[in-house]
Design an enzyme around this catalytic site. Structure first.
Site, PDB file in Angstrom:
ATOM      1  N   HIS A 129      34.818  41.919  47.836  1.00 57.13           N
ATOM      2  CA  HIS A 129      34.574  41.514  46.447  1.00 57.13           C
ATOM      3  C   HIS A 129      34.122  40.058  46.356  1.00 57.13           C
ATOM      4  CE1 HIS A 129      38.901  40.179  46.766  1.00 57.13           C
ATOM      5  NE2 HIS A 129      38.456  39.170  46.043  1.00 57.13           N
ATOM      6  N   HIS A 185      48.716  39.023  42.375  1.00 60.07           N
ATOM      7  CA  HIS A 185      48.733  39.062  43.835  1.00 60.07           C
ATOM      8  C   HIS A 185      49.999  38.391  44.350  1.00 60.07           C
ATOM      9  CE1 HIS A 185      44.729  40.535  44.422  1.00 60.07           C
ATOM     10  NE2 HIS A 185      44.149  39.515  43.853  1.00 60.07           N
ATOM     11  N   TYR A 207      40.195  43.841  39.212  1.00 64.07           N
ATOM     12  CA  TYR A 207      39.032  44.195  40.020  1.00 64.07           C
ATOM     13  C   TYR A 207      38.218  45.274  39.324  1.00 64.07           C
ATOM     14  CZ  TYR A 207      41.178  41.807  44.011  1.00 64.07           C
ATOM     15  OH  TYR A 207      41.731  40.878  44.851  1.00 64.07           O
TER      16      TYR A 207
END
Lengths: 304, 304, 304, 304
Positions: free
Chosen positions: D211, D243, D252
Site C-alpha cells: 500500500h 495498528h 485501507y
C-alpha cells in the site's frame, strides 16, 4: 400522559457471576451497588438510579428481563392498562423483590422477552453530584460509559412487536429494515426518548438478546474503549465503525458469558415528528456497518 | 398529554438582510428555503421542517420570536389552555402568516419575549433523505450544524418564567444558578426533550436575547467551526471551551447584527426524573466556562 | 553529521519541591525516576530515557538549563566545535553530575539561557515496553503526555540566537514573526526534528522561560487535560485553542512556582526543505491564538 | 551527512488513467499539477513540492517507482556512493525526464523495487501559503490528506533490504516482526524522519506494492475518510482501527486499479536512539490490527 422515559435496566443472565462482575466493573467500568444471593446490581457513573444492570447467575446467558422507567405511578397504571388492552397479560412484581426497586408491572413481549415498567427505584446519584458538579469524575475505570443505552433483541414477528411498542407504549419507529418489496419487516428501531433508538428488534428467534448497549460520549471514547478491550483480551464482534442506521459510532464485544455488549456514541436526535427511515434489504450491510457494507456471520448468528 | 417536542424556530432581527443571509448560509451553513419581502427562511441540513431560522430585517438586532413545536393540534389546544390558566394572554396566528407555517399560538413570556407554539409546518426533509440515507451529505458548507438547538434569554424575574415553563409547558429544570444563600435565582436551564437545555434564562434585562445555539456533533466539530470563524473573520465572544452547566463543548460568536450564536456539542442526556443541579454564584465562572473559571465582561453585557 | 535529535530535558527551578513533585506526577502525570538532595527527576510514560524533567529547589522559578540530545559522542564533539566556532564558550559537565546522565557539553545561549548537549543517559524504557507493546499503558495518571516537546524562551537579540541555532546547531527556522516592514525579528521558531518547533524564542528579557511544553496526542487529549486542570484548580493562562503558528492545538497553565506549561498536540511535519513561514506583527494575535486573534496581557508578561 | 528527508513521491501504475485521476482528485482530494502523455502528477494540499504522486497508465497496477528526497546535491552524491558501496547499481535520471523534477539517482532495491533519490523538484507551495497562513484551506475536497506518508512493500529477503536501508541510506528500524524464535524477519519498519515509518516491508513476493499511505491529522479525520469512501462506494480492505505497530489510526482501501491506499493518523515520534520494537509472529494479528487481533486474507493476499 407522559412518554416512557427510558430503558432503565437490563437483567443479564451470566454463567460465572464473579468473572462477570470483574468484567462489568473493571472493563466496562460500572460500580457495584448491591448484591444478593445470585445477583449483583450495578450502575454507570452518570446514572442517578440504584442500578441499570443486574447480573444474575444462570445456566445460560441471555436477557432475564429489561425494564423501562416511567415518570409517575399514574403513568405506570396508564401503561399497564394499555398493555392489557393490547392483549398482553400483566402482573405486578412487589416492591423489594429486587434490591432498591419499587413495584413493577411485568409482561411478556410478543417476541417472548420478559419486560417490566416501573417508576420507583432508590436514588443513589451520579459520581459528580448535583452541586457545582465537575463534568466527569476523577478515577473513572475501564470504558466508563455514561449510561445503559438500549437493547437489540431478536424475534419472529417484528410487525406485532413494533405495533406493541407504538400502540401500547407510545414509542415511535425511527428506522426500519424491510425486504426490497417492502412486504416484510426485518428490523425495527423504536424510541421513546430523543435517542435514535431505545429498543430495537431484528428478525430472528424469539426470546433472544442480540446486544445490550452502553452510551459513551464520542468517537474518541469508542476508540479508547476498543483499545481497552484489546488490552484485556475481550473478544470483539465488531471493531470501530459507524452504523448507517442511527448514524452511531460503535464497537461490539462479548461479556464472559457471551452476551454481546456495545459501546455506542453519537446518533441523531429523534423527535416524535420524524418520518421513519427505511433501509431496504439490499442495503442492509451498509445500514448496519456503514463502512464494511456487508453483514458478518458472527453478528447475525451469535445470540444469547 | 405529550411533552412539547423542541425549540422549532427562532426569528432573529437583523439590520442588513443580505449580509446576514450570506453569514447564515456560507458560514453557519444553513440553506435558504423561503424568502418574502423582509424575511429569509432557513433550515439546517439535518432538519425535516421547512425552516428553523427566520431572518427579518429590522432597525435593531434581537429575537423577534421563538417557537416550540408540539406533536398534535390536540397538544396545541392543551398547552394554549395551560398558558391561559397560568395567566398569560394567548392569540392565534393564522396559517400562512409566515411561509410554510400553519396556525400558531402566540403569547408573551413573563420576561417579555414573544413566543409561539405550533405543530403544522411544511415538511422538506433532511439533506440525506429517508431511504438508505448516508450519515451526512456531501457538499456541506460552513459549520453545517445538524439543528437549531436552544436559546438563552435574559429576564428580570427568573422564578416566574421558570415556573411558567414548568407549570404551563411541562418543562423540567435541569440546572439552576442561585446566590450562595439559595435565595435568588440567577440562571435557569429548562428542558422538554432529552437535552440538557431547550431554553435557558439568565438574570438581566427583559426581552433580550443572549444567544441562539446550533447543535454540532462533537468537540472536533466545535473546533473546526472555530477555525472557520477565524478564516471568515467572524468576531468571537468565547473560544472553544466546556460548560460546567450542561457539560457541553462550545464556542460563541456574533452574527453581522451582533446577535450571539453558539455552536454546541455533547452535554448529557436529561430525563424527567433528574434532580435539578445547582450552581452557586461563587462558582458561576466555572459553571459557565469550566476552564477559565471566570465570566467575561462581553459574555455578560452583549445582548440583543 | 547527524542533526541533533531533540530537546531531551529541561531543568526547572521550583520554590516548593514537594508541591511541585505532586503537581508534575499527579496532574501532569510524569513518573519520578530519581531524587537527590535538591532535585527530583521525572520522565513521561512514552520516553525511553531516565528523565526529561528535573525539578530543582530554588529561590525563584525559571529554567535552570535545557539540554538537547545528539546521537553519538562524535556528534557531541562536532557540535561542541561548532559552538566554539560561533563564539560561545563551552565546558564539559562530568558524567554523574546529575543522576543517570553521562558527560554533557555546556554553553550559554546568546539570550543568556544555560544549554547543554549530551548523548549518554541511562535508558529506562517506556511504560509499554518493546516486545508486542500495547499502544498506551493502563493506569496512566493525569494529563499523561507522551513526551517533553519544546520550550519557548524570551530574549533580546532574536537574530543572533536564531543564527546560533541554525549555524552552530544545524536547526532550521520553520516560522518567524517580524515587524510589518520585515526589519525586526519578534519571534523565531526552530526545529531539528520533524516537529514544527523544538525550541522557540519571542522578544523579551534575556534568560527567561516563557513555557515548557508536553506533547499529547490529539485535540481530545488537550481538552481532557483542560478538564483535569480545572478539577485540580490549576491556574490557566490560555484555555483550549489553536495556534496559527505551528497549527498546534494547545492549552497553557502554570505549575505551583509559576512556570508556564503547555499541553500541545498536532502541528504539521516540518522538513528541512520547508520555506520559513512569516507572520507579520499586525497578525501576531492570530498567529499565536488563531481563534481569539489577539494577545493577552498575561501571555506576554508572565515569565519565569 | 544529513539524513534523507522523506518519501517524496510514488509513481503508481494504473490501468484507466481518467478514472484514477477522478479518484485521486475527488475522493483522495489531491490536486493535479502536471500531465503528459501517459502520466498525471498530483500533490496534497499541505505539500510544497510539485508532486508526490504520479499516476502512469499501464497494463497492470503496482508501484512504478518511489523516490526519497535528500536535502542537497552533496547528500545526493553521498548516498549514491553508499548505495554503490552496498553493491547496488545506480544510474542517473536526467532532469526533465518527468515534469518538474531535477536529476535523480536510480537504483533497484534488494526486493526488486525501483527506487530513486533526488533533491531538485519544482516548488509550488502549499494551499495556505507562507505569509500569515490559515491552518487549512477552505474548499478542501475528499479525504484531503496533508501529505504522502509511506509505502509498505513486499519482498523475500527482508534482512537484506533492511540492512540496505540502514547501512546505505542511514534509516533506522523502528519495529520488526519475527518468528517466535527470532530467527526469521517477517516485517521491517524503517524511518528516516521522526515518523514511526517512512518505508516498510513485509514478507512476500518481490517487486510488489502492499500500500501507499497518506497522512491525515486525527482519528476523526480517519473516520471522516471512511465515511466518504462509503459514500463513493470505494472498496475497503480494512475499516477504522488502530495498528499495534506504529500505534497509528488507520483505514485501507483500493484505488480503481486495485492499488491499496491507507489513510493514516497519529503514531509515535521515532528518534534515532529508540530501540527497535519487536513483534513476534504469534502476536502479529494484534500488531497489524490491534482491535481485531487477527490478519485477514485480503490484507495478506491483495498486492499490486
Amino acid at each position: 400522559m407522559a412518554r416512557i422515559m427510558r430503558l432503565g435496566r437490563v437483567e443479564l443472565k451470566v454463567m460465572d457471576l464473579e468473572s462477570s462482575v470483574d468484567y462489568y466493573t473493571n472493563i466496562i467500568g460500572l460500580e457495584v451497588t448491591g448484591r444478593d444471593r445470585d445477583s449483583v446490581y450495578l450502575k454507570a457513573w452518570d446514572e442517578y438510579d440504584h442500578h441499570s444492570v443486574i447480573l444474575t447467575k444462570s445456566n445460560s446467558a441471555g436477557l432475564a428481563h429489561m425494564a423501562f422507567k416511567v415518570e409517575t405511578l399514574v403513568d405506570l397504571a396508564y401503561y399497564e392498562k394499555k398493555i392489557e388492552e393490547f392483549g398482553c397479560t400483566t402482573s405486578r412484581i412487589s416492591k423489594g423483590a429486587r434490591i432498591g426497586e419499587g413495584e413493577a408491572v411485568h409482561f411478556i413481549l410478543p417476541t417472548g422477552h420478559h419486560c417490566e415498567l416501573y417508576t420507583e427505584i432508590e436514588l443513589l446519584g451520579t459520581a459528580v453530584g448535583t452541586l457545582n458538579p465537575h463534568p466527569w469524575p476523577l478515577g473513572k475505570k475501564g470504558i466508563a460509559p455514561h449510561r445503559l443505552d438500549h437493547c437489540l433483541l431478536t424475534g419472529d414477528d417484528l410487525k406485532t412487536v413494533s405495533r406493541f411498542f407504538v400502540e401500547a407504549l407510545n414509542f415511535r419507529q425511527s428506522e426500519k429494515i424491510t425486504t426490497v418489496d417492502g412486504e416484510e419487516l426485518l428490523g425495527s428501531f423504536l424510541f421513546t426518548s430523543n435517542k435514535a433508538h431505545d429498543i430495537a428488534f431484528v428478525k430472528g428467534p424469539d426470546t433472544k438478546l442480540h446486544h445490550a448497549a452502553f452510551h459513551v460520549n464520542s468517537l474518541h471514547d469508542v476508540f479508547n474503549a476498543a483499545d481497552l478491550l484489546s488490552m484485556y483480551e475481550v473478544p470483539f464482534d465488531v471493531t470501530p465503525t459507524r452504523h448507517g442506521i442511527t448514524r452511531g459510532e460503535t464497537i461490539y464485544f462479548f461479556d464472559p458469558s457471551g452476551n454481546r455488549n456495545e459501546a455506542f456514541a453519537s446518533g441523531y436526535f429523534a423527535y416524535a415528528d420524524m418520518p421513519t427511515i427505511t433501509w431496504t434489504e439490499d442495503r442492509i450491510g451498509q445500514g448496519i456497518f456503514y463502512h464494511r457494507r456487508e453483514l458478518s456471520e458472527s453478528f447475525m448468528k451469535a445470540l444469547t
